[in-house]
Write a protein that holds these residues in place. Structure first.
Motif, short mmCIF file in Angstrom:
data_model
loop_
_atom_site.label_atom_id
_atom_site.label_comp_id
_atom_site.label_asym_id
_atom_site.label_seq_id
_atom_site.Cartn_x
_atom_site.Cartn_y
_atom_site.Cartn_z
N ALA A 93 30.00 81.23 -50.76
CA ALA A 93 29.98 82.29 -49.74
C ALA A 93 31.32 82.49 -49.04
N VAL A 94 32.14 81.45 -48.98
CA VAL A 94 33.40 81.59 -48.24
C VAL A 94 34.32 82.61 -48.91
N HIS A 95 34.12 82.87 -50.20
CA HIS A 95 35.01 83.79 -50.92
C HIS A 95 34.30 85.01 -51.49
N THR A 96 33.02 85.15 -51.26
CA THR A 96 32.30 86.29 -51.87
C THR A 96 30.94 86.48 -51.23
N ASP A 97 30.40 87.69 -51.38
CA ASP A 97 28.98 87.86 -51.03
C ASP A 97 28.17 88.20 -52.29
N GLN A 98 28.82 88.17 -53.45
CA GLN A 98 28.08 88.39 -54.70
C GLN A 98 28.57 87.39 -55.75
N GLU A 131 43.00 76.64 -53.29
CA GLU A 131 42.02 76.64 -52.21
C GLU A 131 40.79 77.50 -52.52
N VAL A 132 40.84 78.27 -53.59
CA VAL A 132 39.67 79.08 -53.95
C VAL A 132 38.81 78.31 -54.95
N LEU A 207 24.45 76.48 -67.37
CA LEU A 207 24.44 77.81 -66.75
C LEU A 207 25.39 77.74 -65.57
N SER A 208 26.49 78.45 -65.64
CA SER A 208 27.44 78.37 -64.53
C SER A 208 27.56 79.74 -63.86
N TYR A 209 27.95 79.70 -62.59
CA TYR A 209 27.97 80.92 -61.76
C TYR A 209 29.35 81.01 -61.11
N CYS A 210 29.88 82.23 -61.00
CA CYS A 210 31.23 82.37 -60.43
C CYS A 210 31.27 83.49 -59.41
N LEU A 211 32.38 83.51 -58.66
CA LEU A 211 32.63 84.61 -57.74
C LEU A 211 32.54 85.92 -58.52
#
Ligand SMILES: O=C(O)CCC(=O)C(=O)O
Length: 294
Positions: A93-98, A131-132, A207-211
């Motif tokens: 959440a610190v770098h995206t809302d989706q 940092e991301v 199963l991986s998830y990304c910004l």
């Protein structure tokens, strides 16, 4: 140091604290043994047929395949598992809302597979500032993960190490877990598959998830093209990229449409979804593709 283990009922906040501190956790028995058995039976014809990998990183005695959502309807409840998605959204959440599904891959080391080269999954995006944190990954134990059959090795805390620090083999922990459990780990943690010295293949579903503003490793528009993805639920469709981000990212224009229908469209349109009924408020924003002052 050992890996923190949780039950599915434990608080999400505590799980997140451990992921942030150690880089990885295990949630035990998130799906039941019957589901694992059905998945193993469904993928057996593919495993019987596809060749082993052709390079050592993927594994010369390992079989892998993607397009998991398209090939295996039973996977949908894993990809969109509410607990996993809660962790993913809050962690990123610190770098995206989706967020997007980054990749879907069965990873099945067979007898004789040697330990995998240690790596960080975030290295897929080489130019990303340190940092991301780009990604949260899951590796589901569709069969039991044991030290002897290839349970993943991890250097806990290595997501915070300075560049160049390397783990000692003896300090690695093993993600041993009963079937139906899931290893959750961040893109910065050093890890690798273990060697399989047993006669039985280890079945893992990664199963991986990304910004959502990064390009996912798997090209979902090819692995799950519109004619397939139109039968999926809206959460899965969005995870595959069939939705807009920030009101503008991900639009398309139908190259086969007549000129009067050649305008800019949100991707849901390609799935036959009514644009009036879209749940995401971003979608209802007008597409703003030229500067207002132009
Ligand atoms: O199969 C495993 O245990 C880990 C595999 C892995 O990390 C990878 O292929 O990137």
């Amino acid at each position: 140091m050992s890996i923190c283990r949780f039950t599915p009922q434990d608080p999400v906040a505590t799980m997140l604290e451990c992921i942030e501190r150690d880089g990885a956790i295990i949630i035990e028995r998130l799906i039941d043994a019957d589901t694992c058995l059905r998945i193993r039976q469904s993928i057996q014809p593919i495993l019987d047929t596809i060749p082993f990998g052709w390079e050592s990183f993927g594994g010369l005695r390992t079989k892998r395949f993607g397009a998991v959502a398209s090939r295996l309807p039973e996977s949908h409840k894993l990809i969109t598992h509410p607990l996993v998605l809660a962790l993913v959204h809050r962690f990123l959440a610190v770098h995206t809302d989706q967020v997007l599904l980054n990749s879907s891959q069965f990873i099945v080391p067979f007898s004789g597979q040697r330990p995998q080269i240690l790596h960080r999954d975030r290295e897929s995006w080489l130019f990303l500032p340190r940092e991301v944190e780009p990604e949260l990954s899951t590796l589901w134990a569709i069969s039991p993960f044991e030290r002897e059959n290839g349970a993943t090795r991890l250097a806990l805390g290595s997501h915070k190490w300075p560049p160049g620090r390397e783990p000692q083999e003896s300090s690695l922990v093993r993600a041993t877990m009963p079937e139906g459990s899931v290893l959750v780990f961040c893109g910065g943690i050093i890890h690798g598959g273990g060697g399989n010295t047993t006669p039985v293949p280890r079945v893992g579903l990664a199963l991986s998830y990304c910004l959502a503003w990064l390009r996912p490793e798997e090209n979902h528009f090819l692995s799950s093209p519109p004619q397939v993805a139109r039968n999926f639920g809206p959460t899965l469709q969005a995870l595959l990229g069939y939705t807009l981000m920030s009101g503008t990212i991900g639009y398309y224009s139908d190259p086969f449409a007549s000129p009067e229908h050649a305008g800019l469209l949100p991707p849901e349109h390609a799935l036959g979804r009514s644009l009036d009924a879209l749940p995401n408020p971003d979608i209802t924003r007008p597409l703003r593709l030229v500067d207002d002052n132009d």
